[in-house]
Design a protein around this motif. Sequence first.
Motif, PDB file in Angstrom:
ATOM      1  N   THR A   1       0.865  -1.177   0.000  1.00 36.15           N
ATOM      2  CA  THR A   1       0.000   0.000   0.000  1.00 36.15           C
ATOM      3  C   THR A   1       0.902   1.228   0.000  1.00 36.15           C
ATOM      4  N   GLY A   2       0.915   1.956  -1.096  1.00 31.83           N
ATOM      5  CA  GLY A   2       1.788   3.112  -1.194  1.00 31.83           C
ATOM      6  C   GLY A   2       3.242   2.706  -1.329  1.00 31.83           C
ATOM      7  N   GLY A   3       4.124   3.694  -1.171  1.00 39.98           N
ATOM      8  CA  GLY A   3       5.549   3.443  -1.327  1.00 39.98           C
ATOM      9  C   GLY A   3       6.219   3.103  -0.016  1.00 39.98           C
ATOM     10  N   PRO A   4       7.513   2.769  -0.070  1.00 35.57           N
ATOM     11  CA  PRO A   4       8.266   2.445   1.152  1.00 35.57           C
ATOM     12  C   PRO A   4       8.338   3.640   2.100  1.00 35.57           C
ATOM     13  N   LYS A   5       8.456   3.329   3.396  1.00 36.20           N
ATOM     14  CA  LYS A   5       8.555   4.345   4.430  1.00 36.20           C
ATOM     15  C   LYS A   5       9.874   4.212   5.183  1.00 36.20           C
ATOM     16  N   ASP A   6      10.347   5.344   5.707  1.00 31.74           N
ATOM     17  CA  ASP A   6      11.584   5.370   6.487  1.00 31.74           C
ATOM     18  C   ASP A   6      11.389   4.576   7.775  1.00 31.74           C
ATOM     19  N   VAL A   7      12.363   3.731   8.109  1.00 30.07           N
ATOM     20  CA  VAL A   7      12.256   2.946   9.347  1.00 30.07           C
ATOM     21  C   VAL A   7      12.532   3.781  10.590  1.00 30.07           C
ATOM     22  N   ALA A   8      13.162   4.933  10.428  1.00 33.67           N
ATOM     23  CA  ALA A   8      13.547   5.751  11.588  1.00 33.67           C
ATOM     24  C   ALA A   8      12.333   6.034  12.466  1.00 33.67           C
ATOM     25  N   GLY A   9      12.457   5.722  13.745  1.00 33.09           N
ATOM     26  CA  GLY A   9      11.376   5.961  14.686  1.00 33.09           C
ATOM     27  C   GLY A   9      10.289   4.912  14.684  1.00 33.09           C
ATOM     28  N   SER A  10      10.426   3.886  13.855  1.00 38.15           N
ATOM     29  CA  SER A  10       9.401   2.845  13.764  1.00 38.15           C
ATOM     30  C   SER A  10       9.875   1.568  14.444  1.00 38.15           C
ATOM     31  N   GLU A  11       8.966   0.625  14.606  1.00 34.04           N
ATOM     32  CA  GLU A  11       9.316  -0.674  15.191  1.00 34.04           C
ATOM     33  C   GLU A  11      10.199  -1.500  14.269  1.00 34.04           C
ATOM     34  N   TYR A  12      10.343  -1.058  13.012  1.00 26.21           N
ATOM     35  CA  TYR A  12      11.124  -1.817  12.037  1.00 26.21           C
ATOM     36  C   TYR A  12      12.570  -1.342  11.917  1.00 26.21           C
ATOM     37  N   ASP A  13      12.974  -0.418  12.762  1.00 25.84           N
ATOM     38  CA  ASP A  13      14.361   0.059  12.709  1.00 25.84           C
ATOM     39  C   ASP A  13      15.244  -0.876  13.534  1.00 25.84           C
ATOM     40  N   LEU A  14      15.891  -1.796  12.838  1.00 23.94           N
ATOM     41  CA  LEU A  14      16.769  -2.775  13.480  1.00 23.94           C
ATOM     42  C   LEU A  14      18.198  -2.619  12.977  1.00 23.94           C
ATOM     43  N   ARG A  15      18.521  -1.445  12.467  1.00 27.07           N
ATOM     44  CA  ARG A  15      19.838  -1.239  11.874  1.00 27.07           C
ATOM     45  C   ARG A  15      20.963  -1.344  12.893  1.00 27.07           C
ATOM     46  N   ALA A  16      20.716  -0.916  14.111  1.00 21.52           N
ATOM     47  CA  ALA A  16      21.741  -0.988  15.148  1.00 21.52           C
ATOM     48  C   ALA A  16      21.725  -2.325  15.871  1.00 21.52           C
ATOM     49  N   GLY A  17      20.684  -3.117  15.659  1.00 14.35           N
ATOM     50  CA  GLY A  17      20.548  -4.405  16.325  1.00 14.35           C
ATOM     51  C   GLY A  17      19.904  -4.254  17.695  1.00 14.35           C
ATOM     52  N   ARG A  18      18.965  -5.135  18.014  1.00 17.89           N
ATOM     53  CA  ARG A  18      18.350  -5.155  19.342  1.00 17.89           C
ATOM     54  C   ARG A  18      17.688  -6.510  19.563  1.00 17.89           C
ATOM     55  N   VAL A  19      17.385  -6.810  20.809  1.00 20.56           N
ATOM     56  CA  VAL A  19      16.667  -8.036  21.143  1.00 20.56           C
ATOM     57  C   VAL A  19      15.258  -7.942  20.557  1.00 20.56           C
ATOM     58  N   LEU A  20      14.841  -8.984  19.866  1.00 28.93           N
ATOM     59  CA  LEU A  20      13.573  -8.927  19.129  1.00 28.93           C
ATOM     60  C   LEU A  20      12.373  -8.953  20.059  1.00 28.93           C
ATOM     61  N   GLY A  21      12.443  -9.711  21.156  1.00 29.83           N
ATOM     62  CA  GLY A  21      11.283  -9.831  22.033  1.00 29.83           C
ATOM     63  C   GLY A  21      10.128 -10.509  21.319  1.00 29.83           C
ATOM     64  N   ALA A  22       8.928 -10.053  21.568  1.00 31.55           N
ATOM     65  CA  ALA A  22       7.730 -10.683  20.986  1.00 31.55           C
ATOM     66  C   ALA A  22       7.333 -10.074  19.645  1.00 31.55           C
ATOM     67  N   GLN A  23       8.140  -9.170  19.107  1.00 32.69           N
ATOM     68  CA  GLN A  23       7.759  -8.491  17.874  1.00 32.69           C
ATOM     69  C   GLN A  23       7.589  -9.463  16.720  1.00 32.69           C
ATOM     70  N   LYS A  24       6.507  -9.283  15.971  1.00 28.21           N
ATOM     71  CA  LYS A  24       6.256 -10.062  14.766  1.00 28.21           C
ATOM     72  C   LYS A  24       6.589  -9.207  13.551  1.00 28.21           C
TER      73      LYS A  24
END
Length: 303
Positions: free
Chosen positions: A189-212
Amino acid sequence: MPDFVTGEQYEITAGPYRAVITGEGAGLRELTHDGDPLVLTYAADEPAPAAFGQLLIPWPNRVDRGRYTFDGHDHQLDLSEPDLGNAIHGLTRWAAWAPVEQRPDAVRLACALHGSTGYPFRLDVEAEYRLDAATGLTVTLVATNPGTRALPYAHGMHPYLTVGEPLDTCTVQLPGGLYQPVDDRMIPTGGPKDVAGSEYDLRAGRVLGAQKIDIAFTGLERDADGLARVRLTGSRRGVSFWLDKAQPWLEIYTADNVPADSRRRGLGCEPMTGPPNAFASGVDLIRLEPGAEHRGSWGIAAG
């Protein structure tokens, strides 16, 4: 020798690495390092569940309602994902692939895709799996158009990285700077969005937890060699995945709807030449002219 439902089993080794590739679909059924699995696996005598390790040709992911137009002609693919009304993951993953070359550390398989009502084109594909004792697995896919007219083309692969423990406790680092929103049928739906500030910003790496996660990323950060890298780290070991510039898209899936014994125990890392629904949208769709070829590579290593 038994006749497995996944066809001939091609085993290759190099140093601490061992891989098994299937004659059906030229899929990656096993990959281990010192006996530890690096990808989710399955038995030789069962079809690959949830596309474990399968090659996705001539399109990865989904085509909305299986409909697309190419060079002014409308086409209708079989709806291989009937619950959502989509065509999914291409045409070659259940086909028989023939061996072209085999060495102790490598195997190359080929598939000749002939025309169908939904894809009336001729496509030849070769997949090489090669192990190196130091660098692990490299997969190289070469597609050639031997036919008389241009064809639409895209490819991907569907391995699930594993470190032998649930994803919830693992650290995930991935290079996507943009993510592609989708609707409830997994169509963009629409074009790609910036991951900055979103739950999808994993560039620095983090524990995933329960995120799907079940979404495609692009705008991939790459190293000096042009490779984008994903890293999955557990409490005892890690595994990494790389993809070259031929694949500007990367689908990440947290294995939430796979067989129960594998659920959330592997991270789907799917290199893709185009986003979901590329056949219909035309976004990053490859036009392969008669006689032309397209190639891409990716790989997996321990550590």
